[in-house]
Design an enzyme around this catalytic site. Sequence first.
Site, PDB file in Angstrom:
ATOM      1  N   GLU A 143       0.836  -1.210   0.000  1.00  0.00           N
ATOM      2  CA  GLU A 143       0.000   0.000   0.000  1.00  0.00           C
ATOM      3  C   GLU A 143       0.870   1.260   0.000  1.00  0.00           C
ATOM      4  OE1 GLU A 143      -3.688  -0.238   1.075  1.00  0.00           O
ATOM      5  OE2 GLU A 143      -3.974   1.919   0.864  1.00  0.00           O
ATOM      6  N   ASP A 201      -4.804  -1.488   9.574  1.00  0.00           N
ATOM      7  CA  ASP A 201      -5.837  -2.144   8.770  1.00  0.00           C
ATOM      8  C   ASP A 201      -5.400  -3.543   8.353  1.00  0.00           C
ATOM      9  OD1 ASP A 201      -6.817   0.378   9.034  1.00  0.00           O
ATOM     10  OD2 ASP A 201      -6.660   0.911   6.918  1.00  0.00           O
TER      11      ASP A 201
HETATM   12  C1  GLA Z   1      -6.397   4.432   7.472  1.00  0.00           C
HETATM   13  C2  GLA Z   1      -5.000   3.826   7.458  1.00  0.00           C
HETATM   14  C3  GLA Z   1      -4.605   3.270   8.825  1.00  0.00           C
HETATM   15  C4  GLA Z   1      -4.859   4.287   9.932  1.00  0.00           C
HETATM   16  C5  GLA Z   1      -6.241   4.897   9.800  1.00  0.00           C
HETATM   17  C6  GLA Z   1      -6.469   6.016  10.767  1.00  0.00           C
HETATM   18  O1  GLA Z   1      -7.352   3.439   7.695  1.00  0.00           O
HETATM   19  O2  GLA Z   1      -4.907   2.807   6.500  1.00  0.00           O
HETATM   20  O3  GLA Z   1      -3.264   2.845   8.810  1.00  0.00           O
HETATM   21  O4  GLA Z   1      -3.860   5.277   9.940  1.00  0.00           O
HETATM   22  O5  GLA Z   1      -6.491   5.398   8.500  1.00  0.00           O
HETATM   23  O6  GLA Z   1      -6.399   5.554  12.072  1.00  0.00           O
END
Ligand code: GLA
Length: 393
Positions: free
Chosen positions: A167, A179
Amino acid sequence: MTNEQYIQQTKDVFAAVFPDAGTPRVFFAPGRVNLIGEHIDYNGGHVFPCALTLGTYAAAAARSDRKLRFYSENFKEDGVVECSLDDLKNDPAHGWANYAKAVVWSYAQHGYTLPAGFDVVCTGNLPAKSGLSSSASVEVVTGTLMAALFGLPVEQKENALLCQYAENRFIGVNCGIMDQFSSAKGKKDHALFLNTATLDCQTVPLDLSGRRLIIVNTNVKHELASSAYNDRRGACEEALADIRKVRPIGALCELSPQDFDAVKGAIRREAALKRARHAVTEEARTVQAVDCLQRGDLAAFGRLMNGSHESLKNDFEVSCAELDVLAETAQTLQGVLGARMTGGGFGGCTVNIVEEDAVPAFIETLGRIYTEKTGLTASFYTAAAGDGAHECI
Ligand code: GLA
């Protein structure tokens, strides 16, 4: 549809789209909802997400040549995307399949080169662009199926890291680990108390004693989301660099709110100071919230969620009008213990803790007020914490 029906559907679509391919194996990787600990997984903080029972199913079979073929039932308009293992580039025309390609590329960058390509069909029940990590679930399911089909010695924790790399470097979003880690390592009926500095992870029973976790989707995703994300991350790094001139710390979340007050004068830019203040206070709220949950004090947990939303709105500035209507209205409703935006922001979803018997009125009232104020229709989901990525057998 039940889990079994999704598995069967994924197999059926695979047979229809790739009639010449071998018999597929089916895999699943979930989306996630973050309960608290937002925008601190790249500041060395603690986060508290859980994997959902909703996610991405993938039916996949190895090929004997070097081709990769991708098809998603959720993005029929993209058709079958084809490329070669020897030509992995981010191609805007490839839409969702870039997330899967990114993982093949990331694995190769880390020495896991595939001996052959594969065919894959994805289906899923996670709303796209909702901030519930549908893209992380596509990444994590791709790593999971590659490891299984080709016998790669990659455990889920490493899979999460390889997907994050995909990513960051292939897609170009400088996200943290939350995530991908939640999708890879989730546990049924539990939330993950994850230290993003060390990746130490404690699973905490998600015992809400008579309350429900309700996710509400704004059904909007503002376009600036990924550029603003990288901008916020940059501002946090800027604040950290300024603070390091007066205090040798490794990451913003090492500071308590009191420590922060003592050193914040070193931060030159007001916007960077606000971003850092969010990180520091959110870390404190998250650690406290987990303690509250473990003690069964859901009311205090809910108040910390409300505080998180306020900080994301005013200090981190990643909320938006639609999220504010949902969260701030919910906070005033009968039977709501806490409400906040969840995920990256600029649209997507809120997460709410609601007394079970107040849920129908919550849905009716919040849905109505949201439409009155925005002209949009919100969607409601009752969330259950599910397991991380696995083969469906
Ligand atoms: C997105 C990113 C995560 C995190 C959230 C905010 O989902 O992918 O890594 O930083 O935002 O908490």
